[in-house]
Design a protein around this motif. Sequence first.
Motif, PDB file in Angstrom:
ATOM      1  N   UNK A  20       0.839  -1.213   0.000  1.00 28.35           N
ATOM      2  CA  UNK A  20       0.000   0.000   0.000  1.00 28.35           C
ATOM      3  C   UNK A  20       0.866   1.252   0.000  1.00 28.35           C
ATOM      4  N   UNK A  21       1.939   1.260   0.785  1.00 31.67           N
ATOM      5  CA  UNK A  21       2.797   2.443   0.841  1.00 31.67           C
ATOM      6  C   UNK A  21       3.473   2.704  -0.495  1.00 31.67           C
ATOM      7  N   UNK A  22       3.923   1.653  -1.175  1.00 31.87           N
ATOM      8  CA  UNK A  22       4.544   1.867  -2.491  1.00 31.87           C
ATOM      9  C   UNK A  22       3.515   2.367  -3.511  1.00 31.87           C
ATOM     10  N   UNK A  23       2.286   1.915  -3.411  1.00 33.21           N
ATOM     11  CA  UNK A  23       1.240   2.447  -4.295  1.00 33.21           C
ATOM     12  C   UNK A  23       0.995   3.929  -4.016  1.00 33.21           C
ATOM     13  N   UNK A  24       1.011   4.298  -2.754  1.00 39.18           N
ATOM     14  CA  UNK A  24       0.832   5.715  -2.408  1.00 39.18           C
ATOM     15  C   UNK A  24       1.998   6.555  -2.923  1.00 39.18           C
ATOM     16  N   UNK A  25       3.202   6.009  -2.859  1.00 35.29           N
ATOM     17  CA  UNK A  25       4.359   6.737  -3.382  1.00 35.29           C
ATOM     18  C   UNK A  25       4.190   7.010  -4.858  1.00 35.29           C
ATOM     19  N   UNK A  26       3.745   6.034  -5.617  1.00 33.84           N
ATOM     20  CA  UNK A  26       3.535   6.227  -7.058  1.00 33.84           C
ATOM     21  C   UNK A  26       2.506   7.316  -7.328  1.00 33.84           C
ATOM     22  N   UNK A  27       1.438   7.312  -6.535  1.00 33.46           N
ATOM     23  CA  UNK A  27       0.367   8.299  -6.768  1.00 33.46           C
ATOM     24  C   UNK A  27       0.842   9.701  -6.424  1.00 33.46           C
ATOM     25  N   UNK A  28       1.538   9.859  -5.313  1.00 35.63           N
ATOM     26  CA  UNK A  28       1.980  11.203  -4.893  1.00 35.63           C
ATOM     27  C   UNK A  28       3.068  11.759  -5.811  1.00 35.63           C
ATOM     28  N   UNK A  29       3.860  10.878  -6.419  1.00 34.93           N
ATOM     29  CA  UNK A  29       4.924  11.356  -7.296  1.00 34.93           C
ATOM     30  C   UNK A  29       4.460  11.569  -8.729  1.00 34.93           C
ATOM     31  N   UNK A  30       3.292  11.062  -9.084  1.00 34.51           N
ATOM     32  CA  UNK A  30       2.796  11.206 -10.446  1.00 34.51           C
ATOM     33  C   UNK A  30       1.542  12.047 -10.515  1.00 34.51           C
ATOM     34  N   UNK A  31       0.797  11.867 -11.591  1.00 34.25           N
ATOM     35  CA  UNK A  31      -0.480  12.576 -11.797  1.00 34.25           C
ATOM     36  C   UNK A  31      -1.577  11.523 -11.880  1.00 34.25           C
ATOM     37  N   UNK A  32      -2.081  11.088 -10.746  1.00 39.93           N
ATOM     38  CA  UNK A  32      -3.029   9.964 -10.757  1.00 39.93           C
ATOM     39  C   UNK A  32      -4.394  10.372 -11.290  1.00 39.93           C
ATOM     40  N   UNK A  33      -5.054   9.417 -11.862  1.00 37.85           N
ATOM     41  CA  UNK A  33      -6.428   9.624 -12.302  1.00 37.85           C
ATOM     42  C   UNK A  33      -7.375   9.324 -11.152  1.00 37.85           C
ATOM     43  N   UNK A  34      -8.623   9.662 -11.360  1.00 32.31           N
ATOM     44  CA  UNK A  34      -9.616   9.402 -10.329  1.00 32.31           C
ATOM     45  C   UNK A  34      -9.775   7.911 -10.093  1.00 32.31           C
ATOM     46  N   UNK A  35      -9.645   7.124 -11.181  1.00 31.47           N
ATOM     47  CA  UNK A  35      -9.763   5.686 -11.026  1.00 31.47           C
ATOM     48  C   UNK A  35      -8.630   5.131 -10.169  1.00 31.47           C
ATOM     49  N   UNK A  36      -7.419   5.676 -10.348  1.00 30.67           N
ATOM     50  CA  UNK A  36      -6.294   5.211  -9.529  1.00 30.67           C
ATOM     51  C   UNK A  36      -6.544   5.481  -8.046  1.00 30.67           C
ATOM     52  N   UNK A  37      -7.100   6.673  -7.746  1.00 26.34           N
ATOM     53  CA  UNK A  37      -7.384   7.009  -6.362  1.00 26.34           C
ATOM     54  C   UNK A  37      -8.438   6.080  -5.782  1.00 26.34           C
ATOM     55  N   UNK A  38      -9.456   5.774  -6.576  1.00 26.76           N
ATOM     56  CA  UNK A  38     -10.515   4.906  -6.074  1.00 26.76           C
ATOM     57  C   UNK A  38     -10.014   3.490  -5.846  1.00 26.76           C
ATOM     58  N   UNK A  39      -9.129   3.020  -6.742  1.00 20.34           N
ATOM     59  CA  UNK A  39      -8.576   1.674  -6.564  1.00 20.34           C
ATOM     60  C   UNK A  39      -7.765   1.608  -5.271  1.00 20.34           C
ATOM     61  N   UNK A  40      -6.900   2.618  -5.040  1.00 21.77           N
ATOM     62  CA  UNK A  40      -6.101   2.615  -3.821  1.00 21.77           C
ATOM     63  C   UNK A  40      -6.986   2.759  -2.593  1.00 21.77           C
TER      64      UNK A  40
END
Length: 1201
Positions: free
Chosen positions: A665-685
């Motif tokens: 979960x933490x590595x997924x959060x790192x990817x999202x905070x360092x990139x430009x996530x879509x709404x779908x990515x946020x909902x999946x996490x």
Amino acid sequence: SPVSQLPTLDSTNETTAHSDAGSELEETEVKGKRKRGRPGRPPSANKKPRKSPGDKSRSEPGTRGIGRGRANGHPQQNGEGGDPVTLFEVVKLGKSAMQSVVDDWIESYKQDRDIALLDLINFFIQCSGCRGTVRIEMFRNMQNAEIIRKMTEEFDEDSGDYPLTMPGPQWKKFRSNFCEFIGVLIRQCQYSIIYDEYMMDTVISLLTGLSDSQVRAFRHTSTLAAMKLMTALVNVALNLSIHQDNTQRQYEAERNKMIGKRANERLELLLQKRKELQENQDEIENMMNSIFKGIFVHRYRDAIAEIRAVCIEEIGVWMKMYSDAFLNDSYLKYVGWTLHDRQGEVRLKCLKALQSLYTNRELFPKLELFTNRFKDRIVSMTLDKEYDVAVEAIRLVTLILHGSEEALSNEDCENVYHLVYSAHRPVAVAAGEFLHKKDPPESLSRSYGQYSPTIRRCGRRRPPVHRLQEVLTAKERKTQIDDRNKLTEHFIIALPMLLSKYSADAEKVANLLQIPQYFDLEIYSTGRMEKHLDALLKQIKFVVEKHVESDVLEACSKTYSILCSEEYTIQNRVDIAHSQLIDEFVDRFNHSVEDLLQEGEEADDDDIYNVLSTLKRLTSFHNAHDLTKWDLFSNCYRLLRTGIEHGAMPEQIVVQALQCSHYSILWQLVKITEGSPSKEDLLVLRKTVKSFLAVCQQCLSNVNTPVKEQAFMLLCDLLMIFSHQLMTGGREGLQPLVFNPDSGLQSELLSFVMDHVFIDQDDENQSMEGDEEDEANKIEALHKRRNLLAAFSKLIIYDIVDMHAAADIFKHYMKYYNDYGDIIKETLSKTRQIDKIQCAKTLILSLQQLFNELVQEQGPNLDRTSAHVSGIKELARRFALTFGLDQIKTREAVATLHKDGIEFAFKYQNQKGQEYPPPNLAFLEVLSEFSSKLLRQDKKTVHSYLEKFLTEQMMERREDVWLPLISYRNSLVTGGEDDRMSVNSGSSSSKASSVRNKKGRPPLHKKRVEDESLEGSWLNRNDTIQTPGALQTPQLTSTVLRENTRQMGEQIQEHESEHGSEQDFLHNPQMQISWLGQQKLEDLNRKDRTGMNYMKGRSGVRHAFPHLVGNWSCFEQGVGLDDLLRSLPTLIFYDSMLPHPHPPPRPRLRSHSHDSILTLEVDSILQRRAIKPVPVTYQSTGFYSMYFLVPKKGGWRLILD
């Protein structure tokens, strides 16, 4: 010559600060009466009795004059040539070879030994910085003590410096020349003059007397001279000993010849020579004994550190030079005792003296007893507060170890091992050298735990954290770089072989894998050493496959992470090897999970081991590497759900699955905070986090403690990470990822803390496997509980869990103070910073909880003297102390605390009737601990609020059961009287202030004003001082009648009160009216009604004021007092029968500063609440009194008439 003022003397010549004095090694030394001549030795029987300098005939002085040097070593040269004329001047300038100077003196001695000795005596006197000169008649007729006393009178009392202590290269060279002169003098006289029983006796007697002087210069100079003299004599004695041995061998060889070949004359000559040498040896030993017992034994304990250091330095030379005579316990004991000296300079000399002895391994047998006696002290000196001493102590311990490994115990060695962590680099380097001697480099793999700090220091690019203030020089930086390169080049080749050799030993492998992080990895490419890199990667892979210990796996993971750094060219090669390793283990993990889930309850140990071993490896790597592309979360989540639903999952697998899922979960959060996530990515996490939090919450009820603890820690961490703070820093788009724990989850977390943190040690021991728990396990268990408490406390501090949950933690502050006191205190401090009032409510809630627990345990009739009640009161006292001394800042919080406490005390009525005390009445005794934190005026408000709950019967009761109420009321009444002053009291107070001001003491009201007005005090209010410009009409004030609430609201726009004062709580429309403010308003309304009724019944009194104006003298040049009085602000006093004139006209003042001063003082009195603003409706009525200035020395005095 006239007697000058005596110089400043040392009150104590000797010190007895050595802790070993008086031990079994010490000899009793008795200093006998000293006389001219060598002490304590009669003339030899076979020699002519020597004539003493006082009674023998002397030749008259020749043409050579005795020069007189100036004070403190400044030479007095002759008139024309400017050449030095005294020994002191010659030695000081150092232009001539010392041997030539000594030869000239010997020639003079042969011609007239009295004149030459007089010159030598003056040399020692002048080297001490003395102005005086010993004349020939003094030398002939006076004893040494009289001469020294005379020289003391002529000493330079204006300066404390003397040649041995004066700064500058010239005087540093003088010290060297001084010591050289003494050594050359004895060397040149060793064959004849020193045996004449005159020169040496005279010199030793003089130096012995000077060394006993109270004048530091005499004592220091003579001690140095005597020690150097002793060193020269030791050298002579050594030479005599060598000659004696040679003569004895020649004699024995000649005597062993056959009678026909034996030369009897040669035998007689050799026998005579041996006898003379023995006599000379006895003479020298007597001289050395006189110096040692007459000077050394007393001066090695001198009050001056420099003198003690000289003695210790020279005795080390004697023991090294002539070990047969001096290297024994009779002399070593002085060095051992001085190891305890107070001054680092002396301790340093001791260590260096011992180093010179321990360097020679042949001397170790003679040092064995000393080593056993003082070894512990030497080892302890490695921690000396003086870094130079600590370095030399480590070096000495290293020499002892090199000479005899049995001399030091393992504990002694471990004390030195830890010093490689020292913030002082020389200490760390010396400790590293000790390690090098203890364990040679080839055995590094066996004891890397000891060498790791040294390797870190060699490979570190920056100094350690605790040494950041140390700025490395260019030379030190170059040395560090060279050390790092050498370390890299060596271990690049050696490390793979070491890993292969010790691959089965987990501890050694974990230590060895720490080394690559200090490599200069560019050397792999620049040195064409890629094959060694491949060998290292191969060995690491083999280690990962062979071990499942967490330390080993984490070391391997960290090594891969370092080698995969993008800044090095080897990154691709390492990344390929790392990916292949992960692919292999992920594939193995997926298959083993499928097998385990299919087998279900029938799974055997092999299935469980396969899942657990691969999961441990992947979890360790997931900590430092992003493995999200392998989707480890899915299978981990399947394992967790299966364990929850069927309850058959081994606890170790659950713990590892929880940790691995957390990393994912933490590595997924790192990817999202360092990139430009879509709404779908946020909902999946969000969905992933929500499901995992639910699993963790369910694991809190698991039967296995490790699973519960792991779930709790992960819950706390994730709630912190995905809290409202996730959106800070411009990351508002992450709002869908924010999770707020509901009340059920908060309650479960709190219950876990209560059940697993606040437990007795004995209870925990019973719950753990095994009958006994050693001290290390107890400390580890306590550390784990502290981590649990700290994790939950962070949720409170960061407003993730409601603050009232902290009440259950605060109530354990006293009981578990030793274990968690620092954590609870910090939590309390942080919560008070967030919300003072809510924190106060939490504190009183924690006390109420303890009180309820006590009532449930003992019943409503509590024993007020019991330990449990005293414990609650003590906790309340501790809580009260946390409010600090600033009562203004905590005013509302403390008042709220009292309000809640009062309501709790009267929450329930006694079922027996109102004449019986309420069940919680005893809580008022606990609440009284906070009364001292109330302001005086707030005590009255709280007291009024208390009276709302009291009946007349309650107020009259005095039985023991009502004592808590009585004591609480007394705590509110004490110091709680209204501090508003009437007209008379205000006048008397002003007079008293004036009297105190005349005495130079500040008036008491100023301190109160400073305490009660901080940021909002009149000192910071610029709106009250407006000069120059039109004068403002001051606020009219009254000390009798208060306006009603509505009228006060009308005036609030015209008068600003200090921040935190009573006016804020009563009038500020921008401030939400608190409970304390509401009580004030109710109290004022009640008093307003009483005041109006009082006014209506007053009888009239008329008073005339104007006729008094003319009797005042002129206040200021050109301005009459009557004019001045009419121009000043006025105060109105209400009386229904007084005349009601309008305020008099206000002519312009001579100085605008006067108006400003008066305005400021009015504001000050308003802040003190001695007066109140007059409502608008009453400003046209009443009697006006003048408020004016009169001059006083250095300023103005304010008068209210």
